[in-house]
Design an enzyme around this catalytic site. Structure first.
Site, PDB file in Angstrom:
ATOM      1  N   SER A 253       0.860  -1.178   0.000  1.00 24.41           N
ATOM      2  CA  SER A 253       0.000   0.000   0.000  1.00 24.41           C
ATOM      3  C   SER A 253       0.899   1.232   0.000  1.00 24.41           C
ATOM      4  O   SER A 253       2.103   1.150   0.222  1.00 24.41           O
ATOM      5  CB  SER A 253      -0.866   0.007   1.252  1.00 24.41           C
ATOM      6  N   LYS A 254       0.260   2.353  -0.248  1.00 22.25           N
ATOM      7  CA  LYS A 254       0.998   3.615  -0.252  1.00 22.25           C
ATOM      8  C   LYS A 254       1.672   3.804   1.105  1.00 22.25           C
ATOM      9  O   LYS A 254       2.843   4.151   1.205  1.00 22.25           O
ATOM     10  CB  LYS A 254      -0.005   4.728  -0.520  1.00 22.25           C
ATOM     11  N   ARG A 255       0.890   3.512   2.145  1.00 24.13           N
ATOM     12  CA  ARG A 255       1.389   3.735   3.493  1.00 24.13           C
ATOM     13  C   ARG A 255       2.582   2.833   3.814  1.00 24.13           C
ATOM     14  O   ARG A 255       3.624   3.285   4.243  1.00 24.13           O
ATOM     15  CB  ARG A 255       0.253   3.534   4.502  1.00 24.13           C
ATOM     16  N   ALA A 257       4.531   1.258   1.791  1.00 24.60           N
ATOM     17  CA  ALA A 257       5.666   1.566   0.916  1.00 24.60           C
ATOM     18  C   ALA A 257       6.450   2.731   1.512  1.00 24.60           C
ATOM     19  O   ALA A 257       7.679   2.697   1.585  1.00 24.60           O
ATOM     20  CB  ALA A 257       5.177   1.926  -0.487  1.00 24.60           C
ATOM     21  N   GLU A 258       5.729   3.734   1.950  1.00 29.14           N
ATOM     22  CA  GLU A 258       6.402   4.906   2.503  1.00 29.14           C
ATOM     23  C   GLU A 258       7.233   4.541   3.734  1.00 29.14           C
ATOM     24  O   GLU A 258       8.367   4.980   3.873  1.00 29.14           O
ATOM     25  CB  GLU A 258       5.389   6.012   2.819  1.00 29.14           C
TER      26      GLU A 258
END
Ligand code: GLU
Length: 483
Positions: A253-255, A257-258
């Protein structure tokens, strides 16, 4: 029939790496088949619309070298390629479904829908159980309420109890039970079509032969199959690509990955200095296996080798180290001139005073050592005298005899007529041998004196790149400062 594929992003933000992979697989298949690659902007969700997003999508595809044959800005015979400009077409099709009894008007209120959700009830179960307060209305009532301007939606009528199957090019036969699907909204109360309706109408009218998209769209397939049937059209072939997973498993997810330091948007990869070909090569293998040991491919090689039988059904783990390896390989494969050119902006940004000769020497010596061209700017010692010396390095490498050894070496080097790597090495060994100490006793302090740090390319090559005068100056300075 010639192959036509499409990439159909919704412009709701920056193009993500997963979107780029979907675009790539479409592009590869089109290239391989001598087909057509279409870009279609699915911009009917006005609430999530982001005006900058289309530029980002187009720029990102362009940067990645995935040119499309038809689409926004280039046009084509099946345009317009923005769904927001095709509203009339969708309305005509909705009318057709209404006329033929495949769809109906429903006056769902947000409150009624919320209540269903709160009770964990499916729309169909609820409407069929309680036909008395049903949201499905008979036509006299419908006309009255439409005339009274009550907001309405149009829903697809889905008969329960049917088994629908289709053959996915990656997953094989997939079956769905229509009892599990709610009557799908086709036209929203704002008059805009839903994804399902617009997607099917467009894929048909744009003569798409193969739908290649992410696995998250698999649950939409039965709704689409029912729509194709209601319209009397043949559905395209479909291939649902595996999810991209975090290194530890679980959807990337974006989260997460960050938190893992994995860039999310294509723009971030670009800004980080990734090479488009390396990224493309890496993404091609993120879910597809050529069936051989080969890892590095040209685009033509990828297009030739690509096939749905090599695409895995299970998720593909994102491996940033692997991507960095590909990037390093791309750096090694560049000409020194290209590498130097790509390092230039970083040097300028870091306000490093460099000239072309020192830049090309740096590029030559660093080519085997860096993952990104901009890392060359971090090796400031190629261009400038060090202003400080790595503290730990000094503690470890600048022993009591270092000053004397470096001074003697500098003195000797001042006398040589040809300042080449072999000479620099011979002179160094002559000094350490004469004193009965290991060569490292002088190599390390000399490197510190010249670069300020304890790592880097071969010392003697580095010295030649920096030049005789600068080396002598730096060595004398270090002897003074470090004592
Ligand atoms: N607009 C959808 C998306 O954002 C398209 C899905 C599809 O390819 O059907 O991915």
């Amino acid at each position: 029939m010639s192959v036509r594929v499409r990439f159909a992003p919704s412009p709701t933000g920056k193009l993500h790496i997963g979107g780029l992979r979907t675009a790539l697989y479409n592009w590869l298949f089109a290239r391989q088949q001598g087909g057509t690659f279409v870009l279609r902007i699915e911009d009917t969700d006005r609430a999530r619309y982001d005006a900058d997003s289309e530029d980002d999508i187009v720029d990102s595809l362009h940067w990645a070298g995935l040119a499309y044959d038809e689409g926004p800005r280039v046009g084509g015979p099946c345009g317009p390629y923005y769904q927001s400009q095709r509203a009339e077409l969708y309305r005509e099709h909705v009318k057709r479904l209404l006329d033929q009894g495949h769809a109906y008007v429903a006056f769902d209120t947000p409150e009624a829908l919320d209540a269903l959700r709160a009770d964990n009830k499916s729309y169909n179960a609820a409407t069929r159980e309680h036909m008395d307060n049903a949201l499905v209305l008979d036509s006299a009532d419908v006309i009255r309420r439409l005339n009274a301007n009550e907001p309405y939606v149009v829903r697809l009528k889905i008969e329960p109890g049917e088994r629908l199957t289709f053959t996915d090019l990656i997953r094989g036969s997939v079956a769905f039970d229509t009892s599990e699907i709610d009557d799908q909204v086709l036209l929203k109360s704002d008059g805009m079509p839903t994804y399902h309706l617009a997607n099917v109408v467009d894929d048909h009218h744009m003569q798409i032969t193969h739908v290649i998209r992410g696995e998250e769209w698999l649950p939409s397939v039965p709704k689409h199959l029912l729509l194709y049937r209601a319209f009397g059209w043949t559905p395209p072939q479909m291939a649902h690509l595996p999810l991209i997973l975090a290194p530890s498993g679980g959807k990337l997810s974006k989260r997460n990955a960050e938190t893992l330091g994995i860039p999310v948007s294509v723009e971030q990869y670009r800004a980080a200095g990734y090479d488009a070909d390396a990224l493309v090569n890496f993404l091609a293998l993120l879910g597809w296996n050529p069936g051989t040991e080969q890892e590095r491919f040209t685009r033509d090689g990828l297009a030739e080798a690509f096939g749905f039988d090599g695409v895995s059904k299970s998720g593909a783990k994102f491996d940033l180290d692997k991507l960095n390896w590909f990037n390093g390989q791309a750096v090694r494969a560049m000409s020194v001139g290209d590498l130097a050119d790509q390092a230039r902006p970083a040097l300028e940004e870091a306000a490093v005073a460099f000239d072309d000769d020192s830049l090309s020497a740096a590029a030559r010596l660093m080519q085997e050592r860096v993952t990104f061209p901009h890392e060359i700017a971090e090796a400031r010692y190629f261009f400038e005298d060090p202003t400080r010396y790595d503290e730990k390095g000094v503690k470890k490498r600048w022993k009591a005899d270092a000053a004397e050894l470096v001074a003697a070496y500098a003195e000797q080097l001042a006398t040589v007529t040809s300042f080449d790597a072999a000479t620099a090495e011979r002179e160094l060994r002559a000094i350490t041998e004469a004193r009965g100490v290991g060569a490292g006793r002088l190599i390390h302090p000399t490197r510190l004196a010249i670069s300020g740090v304890t790592f880097g390319p071969s010392l003697f090559d580095l010295m030649v790149a920096i030049g005789q005068d600068a080396c002598l100056r730096r060595m004398k300075h270090a002897v003074q400062v470090l004592g």
